[in-house]
Design a protein around this motif. Structure first.
Motif, PDB file in Angstrom:
ATOM      1  N   GLN B  79       0.979  -1.289   0.037  1.00 51.88           N
ATOM      2  CA  GLN B  79      -0.234  -0.093   0.010  1.00 51.88           C
ATOM      3  C   GLN B  79       0.821   1.192  -0.032  1.00 51.88           C
ATOM      4  OE1 GLN B  79      -2.994  -0.268   3.163  1.00 51.88           O
ATOM      5  NE2 GLN B  79      -3.499  -2.347   2.873  1.00 51.88           N
ATOM      6  N   ILE B  80       2.006   1.172   0.802  1.00 52.73           N
ATOM      7  CA  ILE B  80       2.761   2.205   0.809  1.00 52.73           C
ATOM      8  C   ILE B  80       3.332   2.552  -0.554  1.00 52.73           C
ATOM      9  CG2 ILE B  80       4.685   3.375   1.928  1.00 52.73           C
ATOM     10  CD1 ILE B  80       4.010   1.625   4.467  1.00 52.73           C
ATOM     11  N   SER B  81       3.857   1.417  -1.069  1.00 50.66           N
ATOM     12  CA  SER B  81       4.446   1.736  -2.581  1.00 50.66           C
ATOM     13  C   SER B  81       3.636   1.990  -3.458  1.00 50.66           C
ATOM     14  CB  SER B  81       5.154   0.339  -2.922  1.00 50.66           C
ATOM     15  OG  SER B  81       4.269  -0.608  -3.253  1.00 50.66           O
ATOM     16  N   LEU B 152       6.932   6.048   7.134  1.00 50.97           N
ATOM     17  CA  LEU B 152       6.349   4.702   7.260  1.00 50.97           C
ATOM     18  C   LEU B 152       7.397   3.837   6.579  1.00 50.97           C
ATOM     19  CD1 LEU B 152       2.668   5.431   6.946  1.00 50.97           C
ATOM     20  CD2 LEU B 152       3.743   4.656   8.821  1.00 50.97           C
ATOM     21  N   SER B 153       8.141   4.030   5.474  1.00 54.01           N
ATOM     22  CA  SER B 153       8.911   3.151   4.956  1.00 54.01           C
ATOM     23  C   SER B 153      10.135   2.929   5.663  1.00 54.01           C
ATOM     24  CB  SER B 153       9.163   3.550   3.262  1.00 54.01           C
ATOM     25  OG  SER B 153       8.292   4.412   2.789  1.00 54.01           O
ATOM     26  N   GLN B 154      10.542   4.022   6.282  1.00 54.21           N
ATOM     27  CA  GLN B 154      11.865   4.135   6.837  1.00 54.21           C
ATOM     28  C   GLN B 154      12.090   2.658   7.498  1.00 54.21           C
ATOM     29  OE1 GLN B 154      11.866   7.939   8.989  1.00 54.21           O
ATOM     30  NE2 GLN B 154      13.980   7.928   8.743  1.00 54.21           N
ATOM     31  N   ARG B 155      11.186   2.253   8.054  1.00 51.96           N
ATOM     32  CA  ARG B 155      11.396   0.919   9.050  1.00 51.96           C
ATOM     33  C   ARG B 155      11.736  -0.252   8.027  1.00 51.96           C
ATOM     34  NH1 ARG B 155       7.198  -0.034  13.483  1.00 51.96           N
ATOM     35  NH2 ARG B 155       5.550   0.389  11.895  1.00 51.96           N
ATOM     36  N   LEU B 156      11.044  -0.162   6.908  1.00 52.58           N
ATOM     37  CA  LEU B 156      11.376  -1.393   5.625  1.00 52.58           C
ATOM     38  C   LEU B 156      12.820  -1.351   5.408  1.00 52.58           C
ATOM     39  CD1 LEU B 156       8.141  -0.684   3.617  1.00 52.58           C
ATOM     40  CD2 LEU B 156       8.414  -2.524   5.319  1.00 52.58           C
ATOM     41  N   TRP B 157      13.326  -0.188   5.447  1.00 57.00           N
ATOM     42  CA  TRP B 157      14.783  -0.112   4.868  1.00 57.00           C
ATOM     43  C   TRP B 157      15.434  -0.662   6.148  1.00 57.00           C
ATOM     44  CZ3 TRP B 157      19.282   2.604   6.755  1.00 57.00           C
ATOM     45  CH2 TRP B 157      20.173   2.699   5.720  1.00 57.00           C
ATOM     46  N   PRO B 162      20.491  -4.818   6.448  1.00 59.95           N
ATOM     47  CA  PRO B 162      21.759  -5.933   6.205  1.00 59.95           C
ATOM     48  C   PRO B 162      22.235  -6.253   4.682  1.00 59.95           C
ATOM     49  CG  PRO B 162      20.445  -6.668   7.880  1.00 59.95           C
ATOM     50  CD  PRO B 162      19.783  -5.540   7.366  1.00 59.95           C
ATOM     51  N   ARG B 163      21.122  -6.114   4.046  1.00 55.44           N
ATOM     52  CA  ARG B 163      21.435  -6.879   2.572  1.00 55.44           C
ATOM     53  C   ARG B 163      21.071  -5.581   1.555  1.00 55.44           C
ATOM     54  NH1 ARG B 163      17.695 -11.800   2.399  1.00 55.44           N
ATOM     55  NH2 ARG B 163      18.116 -11.679   0.222  1.00 55.44           N
ATOM     56  N   LYS B 203      13.157  -4.526  -4.354  1.00 53.90           N
ATOM     57  CA  LYS B 203      14.282  -5.196  -3.576  1.00 53.90           C
ATOM     58  C   LYS B 203      13.849  -5.400  -2.122  1.00 53.90           C
ATOM     59  CE  LYS B 203      17.645  -5.031  -6.874  1.00 53.90           C
ATOM     60  NZ  LYS B 203      18.097  -3.695  -7.306  1.00 53.90           N
ATOM     61  N   VAL B 204      13.400  -4.467  -1.548  1.00 52.18           N
ATOM     62  CA  VAL B 204      12.942  -4.423  -0.117  1.00 52.18           C
ATOM     63  C   VAL B 204      11.933  -5.840  -0.103  1.00 52.18           C
ATOM     64  CG1 VAL B 204      11.612  -3.657   1.758  1.00 52.18           C
ATOM     65  CG2 VAL B 204      13.233  -2.195   0.670  1.00 52.18           C
ATOM     66  N   ARG B 205      11.087  -6.090  -0.984  1.00 53.76           N
ATOM     67  CA  ARG B 205       9.941  -6.916  -1.173  1.00 53.76           C
ATOM     68  C   ARG B 205      10.785  -8.183  -1.072  1.00 53.76           C
ATOM     69  NH1 ARG B 205       7.362  -5.606  -5.382  1.00 53.76           N
ATOM     70  NH2 ARG B 205       5.949  -3.985  -4.333  1.00 53.76           N
TER      71      ARG B 205
END
Lengths: 661, 210
Positions: B79-81, B152-157, B162-163, B203-205
């Motif tokens: 949803q954020i993306s 909100l996306s910051q936490r996904l980052w 690490p990768r 990438k994050v997904r």
């Protein structure tokens, strides 16, 4: 009985932190408390005094107000050096030629193209890319950025554009010159901005610590901070303009002295542990200095009380010179009476010393070093670690420390950082100890003071009477000299029997000691002296006599500084500049600008511009004063012409603090 | 009396930092008193800050169990993306039309800083870069909305941190973006941005679903 409005005043001085609980309308002091100041962390002293105040009902407290030497201390400790200063449109050659770089308040200054002229016209385009390159370069080396643009009070456009851009590339707090001063002096404005930037974090932490101390006692009331002119501002305002707290402590003393004595004209002399501060009350107000406040040798554009501060107090170190002459201060030390109270073994050490005096022992044996706290994360040198280890067993006289560590000279101890970090403390003989001996002020160990004084008499080959008299006379002379210098605005040479032809020195000397066989001369102060601070009654009595006036010691004068922290008015000023809009050639006046903080309006006629400026400044001052917690603030307008068809309209809104939530 | 108290602001900054850097894990309970003790602040500023964080959707309040750091799920990510892809592209498009010389100087400086820095600071600079483009779009509602989603996306980052080895490549995309904005090529700017944001979430997904 119905509870009246209670207010809590706190003063954090260099030596003591004081607190008073005051019934506001009746001026009744209900409770007072004193604690030692820990300069490393002012919160410790504040928590101690707030804990110590007896409170029946914390909800009855309607305001807490605090004066602090925090800003002055931070500057003295060099914390100002962590701010960057961007000078836009300043002439580097001019600054170099007049050797003004050292006055800017920070070594991290840099010059950029831009700035305006004295008609607010762009002098040259702003070099924003260069500014941003500099930000990238220094952002990890400084804690805040100050920006001052040439003639920014007339036209702050370049400061505002720089702010917009810099705030988008880094997270450092940014301070703009035109928001702190509308005066046109460009160096003072830059210095003020740089100092303000470096003090932001210091004052923020302070406000947070005070609020936490309040919360622990369930005090939920507005928090105010005293400015250098004795007026009050809200804590949030103070956190943005910490530079305005310079001299707030002495200003609060003066206000407190006036509040308790109800005198409208008097000289206020506050004898503290570290310094003696002199201020003047006229028409019921503390007089304000025409020049900006100076702190740590830096001249600012900040308004402050007209003050003279000398390094002489109850805890000034008494020493002897190589010629066995008496030296008082300027260093402040912990009185031996206090040290012996805290560490009983000191009494025994002093006793031994008094028995085995010999030609080899010197007055250094009365200088004690002790551990104030265990070192934390600080990196210590091996020599420093040895010293700390030795002092863990208790205070030691300096010569004993050197002997035990096999050193010859105090410099080898490498103790500089240990003083700065307040890991080590220094104690010695002080006027406070002599007051213990005389029995005039005896909160601590009298016997230890007697032993130490005994030793000192012998070193100086004096009788106790001679020495005491000399200490009081020397302190009196220094204070009288300071008062005369302060009131005449003239330097008075150091006290020495004047053998030269200087009539001024003869007059001063003769007025004090009355030695001339033919002529009698007298100084007479036209109004009374209000004495403040615990030793004031003893130390100022003779000074008042020599000045032919009365010494007034109001009830609770020993905590008048804390009283003054709540006794001031809430004040906000709004200042607008009106100046001409010139034709391109600079020959014709096309209209007038009103520069109102960040915004600017244009008028055809001067009268319309002035009318608008009056109305707007009044509105701004009033709104801000109400927001800062003033009760029914009154606005006073003042207008000055700066020459060159430029007018300064200042609205000052002032009122008592509002004590209902 | 004043907009926001300094201690509340301090509490807000520090607790927010804890949540976005996952020091306070998603779904972990939040206790005002222990936070106050830990941060050396009073309880009141901490409570005020938590209210602000509830408003930011970083803290959630449940009737029976009190406060929690809000959860992050793959569904949130989707949803954020969606939101960010559309709005960031709009932001880049408007910036290409409206950027002033001052705006461009800021973008240049941020790009220069990104080239000089290491991975941990890179994310902060990336945030600033996107903010600066939103400022250059000169639409304050757009800027405010984007900032919220960025938070909100910051936490996904941080979860993927690490990768995350693709960031230097993203910096090169920034260069192309700045060039397009400078030339006023709004369509191209929007396209680069959409691709840039999509790439990030892809990438994050991928990392999070492994």
């Amino acid at each position: 009985m119905e509870t009246n409005n209670l207010v809590l005043g706190i003063d954090t001085g260099g030596t003591y932190t004081d607190a008073v609980l005051l019934e506001y309308e009746s001026r009744r002091v209900l409770a007072a408390r004193k604690a030692l100041t820990t300069r490393r962390n002012f919160a410790i002293g504040i928590e101690a005094v707030v804990e110590g105040i007896h409170l029946d009902d914390p909800a009855a407290i309607k305001m807490v107000s605090i004066s602090t030497t925090l800003a002055t201390n931070a500057i003295a400790e060099g914390k100002n050096k962590r701010a960057a200063l961007f000078l836009i449109g300043y002439d580097p050659e001019l600054i170099a030629k007049f050797k003004m770089a050292g006055r800017l308040g920070t070594p991290h200054y840099a010059y950029f193209d831009g700035g305006h002229d004295l008609y607010g016209r762009e002098k040259s385009p702003l070099d924003l890319p260069a500014i941003l390159t500099q930000v990238n370069k220094i952002k990890n080396e400084v804690d805040a950025i100050a920006i001052s643009s040439y003639f920014s009070p007339l036209n702050p456009e370049h400061e505002l554009r720089a702010y917009e851009a810099v705030s988008r590339v880094c997270d450092l707090p940014i301070v703009l010159g035109h928001q702190l001063s509308t005066k046109l002096g460009s160096v003072e404005r830059a210095t003020t901005a740089a100092l303000n930037a470096s003090l932001l974090a210091v004052l923020q932490q302070f406000v947070i610590a005070v609020r936490r101390a309040m919360e622990r006692r369930q005090i939920d009331a507005p928090l105010m901070v005293v400015r250098g002119d004795g007026t009050l501002m809200s804590a949030e305002f103070a956190a943005r303009t910490p530079v305005e707290t310079i001299h707030s402590g002495p200003a609060a003393s003066a206000i407190g002295g006036r509040f308790l004595s109800r005198l409208d004209k008097a000289l206020v002399v506050d004898v503290g542990g570290t310094t003696t501060d002199i201020a003047l009350i006229e028409d019921g107000q503390v007089t304000v200095s025409e020049d900006g406040a100076t702190a740590g040798g830096y001249k600012t554009a900040v308004q402050a009380a007209n003050l003279l501060s000398i390094a002489l107090g109850g805890d000034s170190h008494l020493r002897q010179s190589a010629e066995r002459k008496l030296i008082i201060g300027p260093e402040r030390v912990v009185p031996l009476a206090y040290l012996a109270q805290e560490y009983p073994q000191v009494y025994g050490q002093l006793k031994t010393l008094s028995h085995r005096l010999s030609a080899q022992t010197t007055a250094d044996w009365l200088e004690y070093w002790f551990l104030l706290r265990e070192p934390g994360d600080e990196m210590l040198t091996p020599q420093q670690r040895k010293l700390v280890k030795l002092l863990r067993d208790g205070p030691q006289p300096l010569p004993a420390i050197l002997k035990k560590l096999n050193l010859l000279h105090v410099g080898q101890l490498d103790a500089g950082d240990l003083w700065r970090e307040e890991i080590l403390g220094k104690a010695g003989l002080t006027p406070t100890d002599l007051l213990h001996v005389d029995g005039r002020h005896t909160p601590w160990n009298v016997e230890a003071a007697k032993l130490a004084a005994d030793v000192f008499y012998k070193f100086l080959y004096r009788t106790p009477e001679e020495l005491h008299e000399q200490v009081w006379a020397q302190m009196t002379e220094t204070i009288v000299r300071a008062i005369v210098s302060f009131l005449t605005n003239r330097e008075l040479p150091p006290p020495a029997r004047p053998k030269d032809n200087d009539l001024g020195r003869w007059f001063f000397f003769n007025s004090l000691y009355d030695e001339d066989p033919h002529l009698e001369s007298r100084l007479r102060l036209r109004y009374p002296i209000i004495g403040i601070g615990a030793p004031a009654g003893i130390i100022l009595r003779q000074a008042a006599q020599l000045l032919g006036t009365d010494l007034i010691l109001p009830d609770h004068h020993e905590v008048a500084n804390a009283v003054g922290a709540v006794a001031g008015s809430v004040m906000v000023t709004a200042e607008l500049l009106v100046y001409p809009l010139m034709s391109r050639e600079g020959l014709e006046v096309l209209g007038y600008y009103v520069q109102d903080g960040d915004g600017r309006s244009q008028f055809d006629e001067l009268d319309d511009a002035l009318a608008y400026a009056r109305q707007t400044s009044r509105k701004h001052a009033l709104g801000a004063a109400l927001q800062s917690g003033a009760d029914n603030p009154q606005v006073v307008l003042a207008e000055t012409a700066d020459g060159l068809d430029t007018y300064r309209i200042r609205a000052k809104a002032i009122g008592n603090p509002r004590l209902t939530h | 009396m004043e907009k926001i108290r300094v201690d509340t602001q301090q509490a807000y900054n520090q607790i927010r930092e804890k949540i976005v850097t996952l020091a306070l894990a998603p779904g972990a309970p939040v206790n005002a008193q222990s936070l106050a003790d830990e941060l050396g602040l009073g309880i009141r500023p901490v409570e005020e800050a938590l209210k602000l964080l509830i408003h930011d959707d970083l803290v959630v309040v449940t009737p029976r169990h009190g406060l929690y750091a809000s959860d992050v799920t793959l569904a949130d990510l989707e949803q954020i993306s969606e939101m960010r892809m559309t709005l960031e592209a709009l932001s880049a498009q408007l910036a290409a039309q409206r950027a002033t010389p001052d705006d461009l100087a800021v973008l240049d400086a941020l790009y220069a800083a990104q080239k000089m820095t290491d991975a941990t600071e890179l994310f902060a600079l990336d945030h600033k870069f996107h903010q600066a483009i939103a400022q250059a779009a000169h639409n304050k509602y757009l800027a405010q909305t984007l900032d919220r989603f960025f938070g909100l996306s910051q936490r996904l980052w941080y979860m993927a941190l690490p990768r995350l080895d693709f960031l230097p490549a993203a910096v090169e995309e920034h260069l192309n973006l700045v060039a397009a904005i400078k030339k006023g090529e709004d369509g191209r700017a929007a396209q680069i941005m959409r691709h840039h944001v999509q790439n990030f979430y892809d990438k994050v997904r991928q990392i999070l679903s492994d």
